[in-house]
Write a protein that holds these residues in place. Structure first.
Motif, PDB file in Angstrom:
ATOM      1  N   UNK A   1     -11.818  -0.199  -0.854  1.00  0.00           N
ATOM      2  CA  UNK A   1     -11.268   0.500  -2.017  1.00  0.00           C
ATOM      3  C   UNK A   1     -10.042   1.354  -1.712  1.00  0.00           C
ATOM      4  N   UNK A   2      -9.579   1.368  -0.480  1.00  0.00           N
ATOM      5  CA  UNK A   2      -8.565   2.357  -0.108  1.00  0.00           C
ATOM      6  C   UNK A   2      -7.219   2.117  -0.805  1.00  0.00           C
ATOM      7  N   UNK A   3      -6.646   3.217  -1.285  1.00  0.00           N
ATOM      8  CA  UNK A   3      -5.272   3.297  -1.763  1.00  0.00           C
ATOM      9  C   UNK A   3      -4.438   3.807  -0.595  1.00  0.00           C
ATOM     10  N   UNK A   4      -3.110   3.794  -0.711  1.00  0.00           N
ATOM     11  CA  UNK A   4      -2.268   4.260   0.385  1.00  0.00           C
ATOM     12  C   UNK A   4      -2.403   5.765   0.620  1.00  0.00           C
ATOM     13  N   UNK A   5      -3.126   6.461  -0.223  1.00  0.00           N
ATOM     14  CA  UNK A   5      -3.406   7.874   0.023  1.00  0.00           C
ATOM     15  C   UNK A   5      -4.283   8.067   1.257  1.00  0.00           C
ATOM     16  N   UNK A   6      -5.105   7.051   1.607  1.00  0.00           N
ATOM     17  CA  UNK A   6      -5.886   7.102   2.836  1.00  0.00           C
ATOM     18  C   UNK A   6      -7.259   7.728   2.706  1.00  0.00           C
ATOM     19  N   UNK A   7      -7.643   8.199   1.516  1.00  0.00           N
ATOM     20  CA  UNK A   7      -8.951   8.818   1.328  1.00  0.00           C
ATOM     21  C   UNK A   7      -9.628   8.248   0.094  1.00  0.00           C
ATOM     22  N   UNK A   8     -10.920   8.002   0.204  1.00  0.00           N
ATOM     23  CA  UNK A   8     -11.767   7.716  -0.955  1.00  0.00           C
ATOM     24  C   UNK A   8     -12.968   8.651  -0.864  1.00  0.00           C
ATOM     25  N   UNK A   9     -13.588   8.918  -2.010  1.00  0.00           N
ATOM     26  CA  UNK A   9     -14.740   9.821  -2.048  1.00  0.00           C
ATOM     27  C   UNK A   9     -15.864   9.159  -2.816  1.00  0.00           C
TER      28      UNK A   9
ATOM     29  N   UNK B   1      -1.870   8.526  12.188  1.00  0.00           N
ATOM     30  CA  UNK B   1      -1.488   7.238  11.628  1.00  0.00           C
ATOM     31  C   UNK B   1      -0.069   6.892  12.071  1.00  0.00           C
ATOM     32  N   UNK B   2       0.103   5.709  12.624  1.00  0.00           N
ATOM     33  CA  UNK B   2       1.428   5.195  12.965  1.00  0.00           C
ATOM     34  C   UNK B   2       1.912   4.152  11.969  1.00  0.00           C
ATOM     35  N   UNK B   3       1.266   4.091  10.825  1.00  0.00           N
ATOM     36  CA  UNK B   3       1.634   3.116   9.811  1.00  0.00           C
ATOM     37  C   UNK B   3       0.634   1.987   9.686  1.00  0.00           C
ATOM     38  N   UNK B   4      -0.229   1.817  10.709  1.00  0.00           N
ATOM     39  CA  UNK B   4      -1.194   0.718  10.669  1.00  0.00           C
ATOM     40  C   UNK B   4      -2.208   0.886   9.550  1.00  0.00           C
ATOM     41  N   UNK B   5      -2.432   2.126   9.094  1.00  0.00           N
ATOM     42  CA  UNK B   5      -3.454   2.366   8.077  1.00  0.00           C
ATOM     43  C   UNK B   5      -3.122   1.672   6.763  1.00  0.00           C
ATOM     44  N   UNK B   6      -1.838   1.499   6.464  1.00  0.00           N
ATOM     45  CA  UNK B   6      -1.497   0.874   5.182  1.00  0.00           C
ATOM     46  C   UNK B   6      -2.004  -0.552   5.109  1.00  0.00           C
ATOM     47  N   UNK B   7      -2.124  -1.217   6.273  1.00  0.00           N
ATOM     48  CA  UNK B   7      -2.612  -2.587   6.268  1.00  0.00           C
ATOM     49  C   UNK B   7      -4.116  -2.672   6.013  1.00  0.00           C
ATOM     50  N   UNK B   8      -4.801  -1.543   6.047  1.00  0.00           N
ATOM     51  CA  UNK B   8      -6.229  -1.502   5.727  1.00  0.00           C
ATOM     52  C   UNK B   8      -6.473  -1.125   4.272  1.00  0.00           C
TER      53      UNK B   8
ATOM     54  N   UNK C   1       5.204  -5.034   3.374  1.00  0.00           N
ATOM     55  CA  UNK C   1       3.950  -4.703   2.694  1.00  0.00           C
ATOM     56  C   UNK C   1       4.214  -3.773   1.513  1.00  0.00           C
ATOM     57  N   UNK C   2       5.015  -2.743   1.739  1.00  0.00           N
ATOM     58  CA  UNK C   2       5.328  -1.794   0.663  1.00  0.00           C
ATOM     59  C   UNK C   2       6.049  -2.494  -0.475  1.00  0.00           C
TER      60      UNK C   2
END
Length: 580
Positions: free
Chosen positions: A249-257, A361-368, A415-416
């Motif tokens: 469910x992740x958005x580029x914000x990097x957090x879900x609750x 984060x070095x940018x790899x998180x956006x790919x998740x 990706x962006x």
């Protein structure tokens, strides 16, 4: 007769000499590897003896700067998912949206609504003919030699993405959204708080932008007060341990609750920067897989409850009021399967800046992140500029080649562009950094090398680039930042005072681009004016018809055309004094 105490002075002297001999012997032992870690030479006489000729470490190849597997992404699959989401997206449909007023007064712009070259140029001239002539930001800018410019490597014909951004800023009637995707360098709204304030002061707008529903780090942020209860927050950097369905469910914000029954979040606007309390629109973003009821409290007064059927799509509740001071969301029913992202606070027009920082984060998180989620949220609130601020965590003192990481930066840009097709993309070069060496605190030259590789990635993909390293050097470098209290003693992270300095430098770079775009448009308008005050009556009708109908727009500018004059920008002058 009493026995005299024994004198140990000579023994102590001999022991000290023996210890010195051992340490000197250790000093000549070359550097060794232990457990995959390179151990530095022990040298107690470092002020007298140097081992510059010792190139033992240079003979050992450096390990790759990154683990490429962490940056794995199938870009074709990303494009497929985004295209499918864009086809099915219904940002104002009953199944996905609700509003405080009950209806939407204005439909959001579709994610694929990008003007073509001809209509964009014509619309720009028509909309800005008078406003552009009067626009002048020169009083807000220092000398060109003191500005670190935003470079754009636009590929192809037509209006470039940055020109579309500048055009929209000058228009002033629409919202302009900036996503600032970075690491701990900007955590807590450092730098972005001041960039937001400067842009809103110049081009209008208000509000703090995006704020997560729940995160362990919300307390560090001064620009919005977040109080959350009953949530389990998940960070994208630990996505492998995140349970389903939240891992997808992740958005580029990097957090879900994930919600427990009765989970709630309250956001209070602050006055830590100008225009933060000038918020007139708030947008709650979430997924409700089960039927749910969500209550919303505005300004500690009126409460309204919204019901949703269960679905996997991203939902929104939009609140528009003359003044939004506080907003609270509470999950009354259907907490199971409820994924909360957060709330977005902005004005009906002008600039908003989202701080989307993710520590380590070095940018790899956006790919998740989920391309589908990104595309759905983009259909509701499209971005006009995405800034990528990464790389601080991969620098190594002895590394000069970051080509492998540059390849990943190129993938980030693609990706962006897939998820946010309207947005201009700008790579923000890595910041300056210092380290403690044998000679004390010294600059980390690899920061300059990494910045060059990031610039190459931007050039290869036709993106924009801003040299953070150069901007900080103009202000004296990281050593000066620490001495002036603008950065921490780790000589790596800036604080709010340092963020204000870097933000102003970036603002000047963007504003210079706007000013150059204004100059270009004025030249175009001037070319459109008739050469003769009175029409000629003694030419053939056919020729007259041709003359009247042959007026065409000149080609859109290249990087060189955008400069006010054909002369190149002056070379950097000696470092300026710190900004007040």
């Amino acid at each position: 007769m009493a026995k005299h105490p024994e004198d140990y002075t000579s023994r102590t002297f001999l022991f000290a000499m023996a210890t010195l001999v051992v340490l000197m012997a250790i000093s000549i032992i070359p550097p060794i590897e232990a457990g995959g870690v390179s151990l530095r030479r022990a040298n107690i006489l470092s002020d007298l003896i140097r081992f510059d000729s010792d190139d033992a470490r240079d003979e050992e190849p450096l390990q790759p700067e990154i683990d490429v597997e962490e940056f794995h992404v199938d870009l074709e699959e990303v494009e497929r998912q985004v295209a499918a989401a864009a086809r099915e997206a219904s940002p104002t449909g009953d199944a996905t949206s609700a509003s405080w007023q009950g209806i939407f007064d204005q439909q959001p712009m579709p994610a694929d609504s990008i003007h073509d070259m001809g209509s964009a140029a014509a619309d720009s001239l028509a909309a800005h003919r008078q406003a552009v002539a009067a626009a002048d930001f020169s009083a807000l800018l220092p000398a060109d030699s003191l500005i670190t410019p935003v470079e754009e490597f636009h590929q192809g014909d037509g209006m470039s993405p940055l020109q579309r951004l500048y055009d929209k800023l000058l228009d002033g009637t629409q919202p302009v959204r900036v996503a600032f995707m970075g690491d701990s360098f900007v955590e807590g709204d450092i730098l972005t708080a001041d960039l937001r304030e400067l842009l809103q002061e110049t081009f209008g707008g208000g509000g703090v932008g995006f704020a997560p529903a729940a995160s362990p780090f919300t307390g560090f942020r001064q620009t919005v007060k977040t109080t959350s209860k009953g949530w389990t927050p998940y960070n994208i950097m630990q996505s492998k341990s995140v349970p389903e369905p939240y891992a997808g469910d992740f958005f580029v914000s990097g957090w879900v609750a994930a919600a427990a029954p009765g989970a709630s979040t309250r956001w209070d606007m602050t006055s830590r920067r100008r225009h933060l309390d000038e918020c007139r629109r708030a947008r709650l973003l979430f997924i409700s897989r089960d039927p749910s009821q969500v209550s919303v409290t505005l300004n500690d007064g009126e409460v309204r409850t919204f019901g949703f059927e269960g679905d996997d799509v991203v939902r929104q509740i939009v609140v528009e009021e003359p003044e939004i001071r506080s907003l609270e969301m509470k999950i009354e029913k259907g907490a199971e399967g409820f994924t909360a992202y957060g709330a977005d606070f902005d004005d009906l027009s002008g600039v908003s800046v989202d701080n989307l920082s993710i520590r380590s984060n070095n940018g790899q998180a956006m790919f998740r992140t989920s391309p589908t989620v990104n595309a759905q949220i983009n259909s509701m609130r499209p971005y006009d500029l995405v800034i990528l601020q990464y790389g601080l965590n991969i620098m190594q003192a002895d590394r000069h080649d970051y080509s492998l990481y540059a390849e990943q930066v190129e993938k980030m840009i693609r990706f962006v562009r897939s998820c946010f097709p309207q947005a201009a993309v700008m790579v923000m070069g890595v910041s300056d950094r210092s380290q403690r060496g044998e000679d004390g605190i010294v600059p980390m030259e690899s920061a300059r090398d990494l910045s060059r590789w990031q610039r190459t990635a931007a050039e290869n993909t036709g993106a924009a680039f801003w040299n953070t390293y150069d901007a900080m050097q103009r202000l004296g470098g990281m050593t000066r930042f620490v001495a002036d209290g603008w950065a921490g003693k780790d000589y790596t992270h800036i604080n709010y005072a340092g963020g204000a300095q870097v933000a102003r430098a970036l603002y000047h770079g963007l504003l210079q681009g706007v000013q150059q775009y204004v100059a270009y448009l004025n030249k175009v308008i001037e070319r459109q004016q008739p050469v003769l005050a009175e029409p000629l009556h003694d030419i053939a009708p056919a020729a007259a018809d041709t003359a009247a109908g042959s007026l065409e727009l000149p080609p859109l500018p290249t990087n060189d055309d955008l400069r006010p004059d054909p002369e190149p920008l002056p070379l950097p002058q000696p470092l300026p004094q710190p900004l007040p």
